[in-house]
Design a protein around this motif. Structure first.
Motif, PDB file in Angstrom:
ATOM      1  N   PHE A  93     -18.720 -42.344 -32.756  1.00 35.33           N
ATOM      2  CA  PHE A  93     -18.289 -43.753 -32.158  1.00 35.33           C
ATOM      3  C   PHE A  93     -18.986 -44.768 -32.935  1.00 35.33           C
ATOM      4  O   PHE A  93     -19.886 -44.328 -33.213  1.00 35.33           O
ATOM      5  N   LYS A  94     -18.422 -45.678 -33.497  1.00 35.45           N
ATOM      6  CA  LYS A  94     -18.976 -46.698 -34.158  1.00 35.45           C
ATOM      7  C   LYS A  94     -19.435 -48.142 -33.586  1.00 35.45           C
ATOM      8  O   LYS A  94     -18.968 -48.088 -32.473  1.00 35.45           O
ATOM      9  N   ARG A  95     -20.467 -48.563 -33.792  1.00 35.61           N
ATOM     10  CA  ARG A  95     -21.202 -49.714 -33.122  1.00 35.61           C
ATOM     11  C   ARG A  95     -21.704 -50.747 -34.061  1.00 35.61           C
ATOM     12  O   ARG A  95     -21.718 -50.477 -35.320  1.00 35.61           O
ATOM     13  N   LYS A  96     -21.673 -51.854 -33.490  1.00 34.95           N
ATOM     14  CA  LYS A  96     -22.410 -52.978 -34.339  1.00 34.95           C
ATOM     15  C   LYS A  96     -23.852 -52.971 -34.319  1.00 34.95           C
ATOM     16  O   LYS A  96     -24.553 -52.451 -33.354  1.00 34.95           O
ATOM     17  N   GLN A  97     -24.321 -53.475 -35.171  1.00 35.04           N
ATOM     18  CA  GLN A  97     -25.870 -53.696 -35.381  1.00 35.04           C
ATOM     19  C   GLN A  97     -26.294 -54.901 -34.318  1.00 35.04           C
ATOM     20  O   GLN A  97     -25.868 -55.913 -34.340  1.00 35.04           O
ATOM     21  N   ALA A  98     -27.439 -54.468 -33.650  1.00 38.49           N
ATOM     22  CA  ALA A  98     -28.226 -55.390 -32.845  1.00 38.49           C
ATOM     23  C   ALA A  98     -29.202 -56.379 -33.581  1.00 38.49           C
ATOM     24  O   ALA A  98     -29.395 -56.056 -34.964  1.00 38.49           O
ATOM     25  N   PHE A  99     -29.734 -57.448 -32.952  1.00 37.30           N
ATOM     26  CA  PHE A  99     -30.667 -58.224 -33.617  1.00 37.30           C
ATOM     27  C   PHE A  99     -30.135 -59.301 -34.769  1.00 37.30           C
ATOM     28  O   PHE A  99     -30.680 -59.398 -35.550  1.00 37.30           O
ATOM     29  N   VAL A 151     -24.023 -40.055 -27.392  1.00 35.00           N
ATOM     30  CA  VAL A 151     -22.569 -39.910 -27.622  1.00 35.00           C
ATOM     31  C   VAL A 151     -22.069 -39.360 -26.376  1.00 35.00           C
ATOM     32  O   VAL A 151     -21.130 -39.793 -25.723  1.00 35.00           O
ATOM     33  N   ALA A 152     -22.803 -38.555 -25.615  1.00 36.57           N
ATOM     34  CA  ALA A 152     -22.342 -37.915 -24.277  1.00 36.57           C
ATOM     35  C   ALA A 152     -22.117 -39.201 -23.179  1.00 36.57           C
ATOM     36  O   ALA A 152     -21.387 -39.282 -22.594  1.00 36.57           O
ATOM     37  N   ALA A 153     -23.189 -39.984 -23.328  1.00 37.03           N
ATOM     38  CA  ALA A 153     -23.287 -41.301 -22.422  1.00 37.03           C
ATOM     39  C   ALA A 153     -21.880 -42.305 -22.768  1.00 37.03           C
ATOM     40  O   ALA A 153     -21.218 -42.669 -21.802  1.00 37.03           O
ATOM     41  N   VAL A 154     -21.757 -42.474 -23.961  1.00 38.96           N
ATOM     42  CA  VAL A 154     -20.670 -43.257 -24.423  1.00 38.96           C
ATOM     43  C   VAL A 154     -19.402 -42.556 -24.005  1.00 38.96           C
ATOM     44  O   VAL A 154     -18.172 -43.088 -23.408  1.00 38.96           O
ATOM     45  N   ARG A 155     -19.227 -41.156 -23.988  1.00 38.58           N
ATOM     46  CA  ARG A 155     -18.078 -40.418 -23.643  1.00 38.58           C
ATOM     47  C   ARG A 155     -17.756 -40.635 -22.161  1.00 38.58           C
ATOM     48  O   ARG A 155     -16.593 -40.857 -21.626  1.00 38.58           O
ATOM     49  N   LYS A 210     -15.933 -48.190 -30.806  1.00 37.87           N
ATOM     50  CA  LYS A 210     -14.646 -47.522 -31.406  1.00 37.87           C
ATOM     51  C   LYS A 210     -14.751 -46.325 -31.482  1.00 37.87           C
ATOM     52  O   LYS A 210     -15.759 -45.648 -32.361  1.00 37.87           O
ATOM     53  N   LYS A 211     -13.658 -45.440 -31.470  1.00 37.99           N
ATOM     54  CA  LYS A 211     -13.824 -43.830 -31.500  1.00 37.99           C
ATOM     55  C   LYS A 211     -13.401 -43.854 -33.234  1.00 37.99           C
ATOM     56  O   LYS A 211     -12.364 -44.605 -33.684  1.00 37.99           O
ATOM     57  N   THR A 212     -13.996 -42.879 -33.948  1.00 36.18           N
ATOM     58  CA  THR A 212     -13.926 -42.713 -35.255  1.00 36.18           C
ATOM     59  C   THR A 212     -13.651 -40.930 -35.271  1.00 36.18           C
ATOM     60  O   THR A 212     -14.076 -40.347 -34.450  1.00 36.18           O
ATOM     61  N   ALA A 213     -13.397 -40.696 -36.577  1.00 39.56           N
ATOM     62  CA  ALA A 213     -13.344 -38.960 -36.719  1.00 39.56           C
ATOM     63  C   ALA A 213     -14.735 -38.443 -36.450  1.00 39.56           C
ATOM     64  O   ALA A 213     -14.876 -37.320 -36.093  1.00 39.56           O
TER      65      ALA A 213
END
Length: 65
Positions: free
Chosen positions: A22-28, A55-59, A16-19
């Motif tokens: 990008f935010k992500r959930k934790q793994a494991f 970040v560039a890959a997510v974009r 999800k995009k934030t100011a």
């Protein structure tokens, strides 16, 4: 004719995009939790920001988010 880029749907569901990026959930934290300490499980709660190097890959995967 200009062609629109397609969004990688799996990535769109995970980020999800934030100011601030990008935010992500934790793994494991899905399974095999019995061997993990309560402190470790507790610290895996919540969300984190995607690392600057990624970040560039997510974009690229999500051009319209």
């Amino acid at each position: 004719m200009k062609v629109k880029m397609k969004t990688k749907r799996g990535a769109a569901k995970r980020f999800k995009k934030t100011a601030n990026g990008f935010k992500r959930k934790q793994a494991f934290k899905r399974h095999i939790l019995t061997k993990k300490s309560p402190k470790r499980i507790r610290q895996l709660r919540g969300t984190k920001l995607v690392h600057v190097a990624d970040v560039a890959a997510v974009r690229r995967m999500c051009p319209y988010i």
